[in-house]
Design a protein around this motif. Structure first.
Motif, PDB file in Angstrom:
ATOM      1  N   ARG A   5      -3.290 -14.156   8.886  1.00 49.41           N
ATOM      2  CA  ARG A   5      -2.120 -13.766   8.001  1.00 49.41           C
ATOM      3  C   ARG A   5      -2.695 -13.031   6.731  1.00 49.41           C
ATOM      4  N   GLN A   8      -4.028  -9.637   7.784  1.00 49.93           N
ATOM      5  CA  GLN A   8      -2.679  -8.688   8.008  1.00 49.93           C
ATOM      6  C   GLN A   8      -1.980  -8.242   6.704  1.00 49.93           C
ATOM      7  N   GLU A   9      -1.748  -9.160   5.599  1.00 49.20           N
ATOM      8  CA  GLU A   9      -1.192  -8.701   4.340  1.00 49.20           C
ATOM      9  C   GLU A   9      -2.008  -7.954   3.539  1.00 49.20           C
ATOM     10  N   LEU A  11      -4.154  -5.656   4.664  1.00 45.85           N
ATOM     11  CA  LEU A  11      -4.261  -4.498   5.530  1.00 45.85           C
ATOM     12  C   LEU A  11      -2.773  -3.781   5.299  1.00 45.85           C
ATOM     13  N   THR A  12      -1.889  -4.455   5.156  1.00 47.88           N
ATOM     14  CA  THR A  12      -0.395  -4.015   5.020  1.00 47.88           C
ATOM     15  C   THR A  12      -0.382  -3.367   3.724  1.00 47.88           C
ATOM     16  N   ASN A  13      -1.243  -4.221   2.637  1.00 51.39           N
ATOM     17  CA  ASN A  13      -1.202  -3.693   1.084  1.00 51.39           C
ATOM     18  C   ASN A  13      -1.980  -2.170   1.147  1.00 51.39           C
ATOM     19  N   LEU A  15      -2.347  -0.177   3.494  1.00 48.37           N
ATOM     20  CA  LEU A  15      -1.245   0.940   3.997  1.00 48.37           C
ATOM     21  C   LEU A  15      -0.174   1.545   3.106  1.00 48.37           C
ATOM     22  N   ARG A  16       0.267   0.221   2.417  1.00 46.37           N
ATOM     23  CA  ARG A  16       1.429   0.627   1.702  1.00 46.37           C
ATOM     24  C   ARG A  16       1.067   1.330   0.191  1.00 46.37           C
ATOM     25  N   GLY A  53       3.168 -10.011  -1.692  1.00 49.65           N
ATOM     26  CA  GLY A  53       2.093 -10.169  -0.734  1.00 49.65           C
ATOM     27  C   GLY A  53       0.753 -11.013  -1.339  1.00 49.65           C
TER      28      GLY A  53
END
Length: 86
Positions: A5, A8-9, A11-13, A15-16, A53
């Motif tokens: 997790r 995942q978080e 990598l999400t940050n 991208l965003r 996040g």
């Protein structure tokens, strides 16, 4: 599950928010710890307000008895977590 997790978080940050061209994910095991590092070459910590996040990552790491560092790292942003294992 916590390590998954966190990555995942992070990598999400990237991208965003980071506007990065590259990201590096590193996992390093020792006898009693797992070190996780996610580093990008994007915008860095400028304008980071510590959204949900980062707070979620910090809570997850703390619940496991680990440590989290998030902020400027080289060219971009760095998330570094150390989790106890074993």
């Amino acid at each position: 599950m916590a390590a998954y997790r966190i990555v995942q978080e992070a990598l999400t940050n990237v991208l965003r928010h980071a506007d990065a061209r590259a990201v590096r994910v590193s996992l390093n095991w020792a006898d009693t710890t797992l070190e996780i590092e996610v580093a990008d070459d994007g915008r860095g910590a400028q304008g980071v307000t510590g959204g949900h996040g980062l707070a979620g990552m910090r809570e997850r790491v703390t619940a496991c008895g680990g440590t989290l560092r998030a902020g400027s790292g080289g060219e971009g942003f760095l998330v570094a977590a150390t989790l106890p294992i074993g």
